[in-house]
Design a protein around this motif. Structure first.
Motif, PDB file in Angstrom:
ATOM      1  N   ALA A  72      48.282 -39.888 -49.640  1.00 29.27           N
ATOM      2  CA  ALA A  72      47.409 -40.765 -50.361  1.00 29.27           C
ATOM      3  C   ALA A  72      48.323 -41.215 -51.694  1.00 29.27           C
ATOM      4  CB  ALA A  72      46.017 -39.890 -50.866  1.00 29.27           C
ATOM      5  N   PRO A  73      49.074 -40.193 -52.538  1.00 30.83           N
ATOM      6  CA  PRO A  73      49.644 -40.482 -53.747  1.00 30.83           C
ATOM      7  C   PRO A  73      50.909 -41.598 -53.615  1.00 30.83           C
ATOM      8  CG  PRO A  73      49.497 -38.141 -53.359  1.00 30.83           C
ATOM      9  CD  PRO A  73      49.009 -38.932 -51.913  1.00 30.83           C
ATOM     10  N   ARG A  74      51.075 -42.209 -54.668  1.00 28.99           N
ATOM     11  CA  ARG A  74      52.353 -43.131 -54.504  1.00 28.99           C
ATOM     12  C   ARG A  74      53.826 -42.282 -54.111  1.00 28.99           C
ATOM     13  NH1 ARG A  74      53.460 -48.100 -58.664  1.00 28.99           N
ATOM     14  NH2 ARG A  74      51.301 -48.360 -57.664  1.00 28.99           N
ATOM     15  N   ALA A  75      53.677 -41.018 -54.934  1.00 29.16           N
ATOM     16  CA  ALA A  75      54.783 -40.208 -54.597  1.00 29.16           C
ATOM     17  C   ALA A  75      54.214 -38.832 -54.600  1.00 29.16           C
ATOM     18  CB  ALA A  75      55.838 -40.403 -55.893  1.00 29.16           C
ATOM     19  N   VAL A  76      55.091 -37.762 -54.018  1.00 33.45           N
ATOM     20  CA  VAL A  76      54.770 -36.348 -54.118  1.00 33.45           C
ATOM     21  C   VAL A  76      55.935 -35.696 -54.681  1.00 33.45           C
ATOM     22  CG1 VAL A  76      54.490 -34.528 -52.319  1.00 33.45           C
ATOM     23  CG2 VAL A  76      53.401 -36.662 -52.027  1.00 33.45           C
ATOM     24  N   LEU A  77      55.744 -34.613 -55.444  1.00 36.00           N
ATOM     25  CA  LEU A  77      56.963 -33.820 -56.291  1.00 36.00           C
ATOM     26  C   LEU A  77      57.037 -32.489 -55.343  1.00 36.00           C
ATOM     27  CD1 LEU A  77      58.757 -33.593 -58.702  1.00 36.00           C
ATOM     28  CD2 LEU A  77      57.011 -32.566 -59.864  1.00 36.00           C
ATOM     29  N   ASN A  78      58.254 -32.022 -55.116  1.00 31.25           N
ATOM     30  CA  ASN A  78      58.574 -30.800 -54.942  1.00 31.25           C
ATOM     31  C   ASN A  78      59.331 -30.241 -56.258  1.00 31.25           C
ATOM     32  OD1 ASN A  78      59.370 -28.585 -52.947  1.00 31.25           O
ATOM     33  ND2 ASN A  78      61.505 -29.328 -53.455  1.00 31.25           N
ATOM     34  N   VAL A  79      59.133 -28.874 -56.131  1.00 31.17           N
ATOM     35  CA  VAL A  79      59.478 -28.148 -57.314  1.00 31.17           C
ATOM     36  C   VAL A  79      59.921 -26.671 -57.012  1.00 31.17           C
ATOM     37  CG1 VAL A  79      59.492 -27.242 -59.638  1.00 31.17           C
ATOM     38  CG2 VAL A  79      58.312 -29.349 -59.158  1.00 31.17           C
ATOM     39  N   ALA A  80      61.355 -26.609 -57.028  1.00 31.11           N
ATOM     40  CA  ALA A  80      61.622 -25.386 -56.233  1.00 31.11           C
ATOM     41  C   ALA A  80      61.480 -23.980 -57.290  1.00 31.11           C
ATOM     42  CB  ALA A  80      63.269 -25.238 -55.951  1.00 31.11           C
ATOM     43  N   ARG A  81      61.516 -22.982 -56.868  1.00 29.57           N
ATOM     44  CA  ARG A  81      61.318 -21.821 -57.507  1.00 29.57           C
ATOM     45  C   ARG A  81      62.685 -21.315 -58.224  1.00 29.57           C
ATOM     46  NH1 ARG A  81      58.759 -17.289 -53.339  1.00 29.57           N
ATOM     47  NH2 ARG A  81      59.134 -16.060 -55.289  1.00 29.57           N
ATOM     48  N   ASP A  82      62.838 -20.792 -59.199  1.00 30.87           N
ATOM     49  CA  ASP A  82      63.785 -20.468 -59.832  1.00 30.87           C
ATOM     50  C   ASP A  82      64.978 -19.908 -59.180  1.00 30.87           C
ATOM     51  OD1 ASP A  82      62.505 -21.212 -62.280  1.00 30.87           O
ATOM     52  OD2 ASP A  82      62.153 -18.921 -62.998  1.00 30.87           O
ATOM     53  N   SER A  83      64.534 -18.821 -58.387  1.00 34.86           N
ATOM     54  CA  SER A  83      65.662 -18.313 -57.621  1.00 34.86           C
ATOM     55  C   SER A  83      66.258 -19.405 -56.403  1.00 34.86           C
ATOM     56  CB  SER A  83      65.224 -17.029 -56.926  1.00 34.86           C
ATOM     57  OG  SER A  83      64.088 -17.297 -56.253  1.00 34.86           O
ATOM     58  N   MET A  84      65.418 -20.112 -55.711  1.00 40.04           N
ATOM     59  CA  MET A  84      65.709 -20.819 -54.643  1.00 40.04           C
ATOM     60  C   MET A  84      66.469 -22.290 -55.391  1.00 40.04           C
ATOM     61  SD  MET A  84      64.558 -20.014 -51.845  1.00 40.04           S
ATOM     62  CE  MET A  84      63.031 -19.009 -51.276  1.00 40.04           C
TER      63      MET A  84
END
Length: 361
Positions: A251-263
């Motif tokens: 549905a959204p125009r874009a999707v965000l991915n945010v890695a965990r600190d360690s990753m």
């Protein structure tokens, strides 16, 4: 082969980000003739938040979170050709890893499957008596769902006989494009549980981006955000079950991915969300981390160094460009990053190790 797999949960993704990874890998292994038994504790309200029924391709045994319940399922390991202890079960982790010494048959393949290798390695570095570190010389194989060369080298330095990454991937039968759902309409959406080692990065890449783009609509799904201060253009909707993931990504125009600190620090660790979003043909914006080019190319993903980069991507992202990027990402992951391919990888690993053991015997 008969595989006994001791993990967090196959039936519930509630506070259990590894669920779709387990499902994809084990479903693909079952399709290659392996007999899968998955043992999960009745803990953390996961059984009250199941999002799939017990699948036909695995027998799932839910055991009481008691010493007696643990003993009952460990006894079944003796019948398996392969015994897997996954990281992050959340209860009995020490007992389960130590059981790799006593529960399996002498000829069984013993595997530690690390679904959060960066965190596990940090724990082992600070604790020479860590149960995983103590058991590494006796474990036949370490598999990880990410980490690449840095994790392989770190595990070797800790005494592992062999470490092989088996990355997250896409099951196209589960994650695919879906009709636009107004519940998830937004310019940018993020699906992430609130965890201590990811909160600061989400504040930077998502909440700061929202503050910098007040005319854009931001959507936040996941557990734990109910008491977090947010800009007025952010809508937090709580837990999103796996049945809604396709709609959430489509549905959204874009999707965000945010890695965990360690990753993010170790790199080579794409989250399951990356492949789920790509499978839905979502336009993905991700924080920068080393090794991303092994999974998606520049024309298939937008990379951000900080929240300002995210806001700038949104400012220039037309619906047409978003669709083009999302479609290209879907083509890539279908061709190179499916769970069918990951299952073939693990199948080959298991067969080669069994053949090696028989030759040695």
């Amino acid at each position: 082969m008969k595989i006994a797999f001791y993990g967090s949960s196959l039936l519930s993704s509630y506070w259990n980000g590894a669920a779709t990874y387990y499902r994809g890998i084990l479903k693909a292994l079952a399709a290659r003739g392996h007999d899968i038994r998955f043992y999960e504790p009745d803990a953390f309200d996961r059984q009250q938040h199941r999002d799939i029924d017990p699948p036909a391709w695995a027998k799932v045994v839910v055991y009481p979170a008691t010493d007696e319940g643990l003993r009952s399922v460990l006894a079944e390991a003796h019948h398996a050709d392969v015994v897997v202890k996954a990281s992050g079960v959340g209860i009995f982790d020490r007992e389960l890893i130590e059981a790799l010494r006593t529960a399996p048959r002498a000829d069984a393949l013993r595997i530690f499957w690390d679904v959060d290798a960066a965190a596990t390695l940090d724990e082992m570095r600070s604790d020479p008596a860590h149960p995983v570190r103590a058991m590494l010389p006796e474990i036949d194989l370490v598999l990880t769902y990410g980490g690449g060369p840095p994790v392989i080298d770190a595990y070797a330095a800790m005494g592992a006989r062999e470490c092989i990454p088996v990355y997250n991937a896409l099951d196209p039968e589960t994650h695919h494009p879906a009709p636009a759902d107004p519940r998830f309409a937004a310019d940018l959406a993020l699906l992430a549980n609130r965890l201590p080692d990811r909160e600061a990065r989400i504040e930077e890449f998502f909440l700061r981006a929202a503050a910098l783009a007040p005319r854009r609509n931001f959507l936040l799904g996941g557990n734990g955000w109910h008491d977090m201060a947010m800009p007025p253009n952010v809508r937090a909707i709580g837990h999103v079950g796996t049945a809604d993931h396709n709609a959430f990504n489509s549905a959204p125009r874009a999707v965000l991915n945010v890695a965990r600190d360690s990753m993010a620090a170790i790199g080579f660790s794409p989250a399951t969300r990356v492949f789920e979003a790509a499978g839905a043909a979502a336009c993905l914006i991700t924080d920068a981390w080393e090794g991303i080019e092994l999974f998606l190319r520049p024309q298939e993903v937008l990379i951000a160094r900080d929240g300002q980069d995210v806001a700038e991507h949104l400012a220039t992202l037309t619906p047409e460009r978003a669709r083009t990027i999302g479609a290209a990402a879907r083509v890539r992951v279908l061709a190179e990053h499916s769970y069918d391919l990951r299952g073939a990888q693990v199948d080959a690993i298991l067969k080669s190790r069994r053949a090696r053991e028989r030759k040695a015997a």
